[in-house]
Scaffold this motif. Sequence first.
Motif, short mmCIF file in Angstrom:
data_model
loop_
_atom_site.label_atom_id
_atom_site.label_comp_id
_atom_site.label_asym_id
_atom_site.label_seq_id
_atom_site.Cartn_x
_atom_site.Cartn_y
_atom_site.Cartn_z
N SER A 71 0.81 -1.22 0.00
CA SER A 71 0.00 0.00 0.00
C SER A 71 0.84 1.26 0.00
O SER A 71 0.35 2.34 -0.34
N PHE A 74 -4.00 6.15 -2.11
CA PHE A 74 -5.27 5.56 -2.54
C PHE A 74 -5.96 4.82 -1.40
O PHE A 74 -7.19 4.87 -1.28
N PHE A 75 -5.19 4.15 -0.54
CA PHE A 75 -5.77 3.33 0.52
C PHE A 75 -6.01 4.12 1.80
O PHE A 75 -6.97 3.84 2.52
N TRP A 77 -9.42 3.30 -9.05
CA TRP A 77 -8.20 2.49 -9.08
C TRP A 77 -7.28 2.93 -10.22
O TRP A 77 -7.74 3.22 -11.31
N PRO A 78 -5.96 3.00 -9.98
CA PRO A 78 -5.27 2.68 -8.72
C PRO A 78 -4.80 3.91 -7.94
O PRO A 78 -4.29 3.77 -6.84
N ASN A 79 -4.97 5.11 -8.50
CA ASN A 79 -4.39 6.28 -7.83
C ASN A 79 -5.21 7.54 -8.05
O ASN A 79 -4.66 8.63 -8.15
N ARG A 123 -13.16 6.42 -4.68
CA ARG A 123 -11.82 6.07 -5.16
C ARG A 123 -11.90 5.52 -6.58
O ARG A 123 -12.86 4.85 -6.94
N PHE A 130 0.49 3.83 -5.88
CA PHE A 130 -0.79 4.15 -5.25
C PHE A 130 -0.85 5.57 -4.70
O PHE A 130 -1.83 5.94 -4.06
#
Length: 285
Positions: free
Chosen positions: A50, A90-91, A117-119, A115, A55
């Motif tokens: 992560s 992102f997470f 994916w991925p950023n 969100r 990300f």
Amino acid sequence: MSNLAKRSFHFLLGMSTPLLNNPARMTEVSRWLMRLFFLLATVAGLMWLSQRPVFALRQMQVEPLPGQVVKHVNLSQVKNQVLEQVQGNFFTVRLENIKESFEDLPWVRHASVRRVWPNGIAVSIEEQKPFAIWGNRSEQKFMNGFGEVFSGSLSQVDDPSHLIEVSGPNDSSKEVMQLYQKATRWFAPWNVDVVGVTLSDRYSWSVKLSNGIRVEFGRDEEAQGKALTEERVARLIEYWPKAQERLTGRVDAIDLRYGNGFAIHLASAANKKPELDTKKSGVQR
């Protein structure tokens, strides 16, 4: 070896002897240890993954709600303002914080954040639609159709003349909207629009009609319920044709704070007529 260390060693050896002598229990314990190892390894791997640069947030898409056209919000400008406050990847980024940052901006009523994916982050915004000017024009505040007050610039409104003017104590905007809706319904038989609502600090209220007449209601709406005020409006509409026959000037205001009639005030003080009472004036119901 000290006596304490010897006693601890013998204690642990005694506790483990039954387990060492039981292959089935040893196998079960080994399985649980392996599961714990893989779980910890998985968590560590996910935490490491992560934090990878792939990300890191690199894009934010800001757009209006489907079917809505944005008139007062500069999408690229507000995006840059919010991006400066965004923390995390992102997470780890907190979507609620982004949502609040957008909704704190002028002309933004609601923001929906998700969100990508991925950023990436996608934001859909609902723009405020001014329904009325709240308070003094210098305060640069509006009320929308939900009875919510928000800040904005009057110069950004294409045609301010179509906005009604309302005012009231703090946190009373929803009540002011309800009063506007009631008055609009009550005066519909007159074929006039309600263009202003004023609620005083004592919660005495009045409305301004599109024909230029101001109607005073007092506090009856709160003190004695809707029925009394609505009854007085119905009485006004019923006896208005007869009242007009006695007038010689333009009506400036009508006072409905009387239990058995209403008072009419003319624009010119010299031509102001005395109070018209549905009982005293000889007009019987």
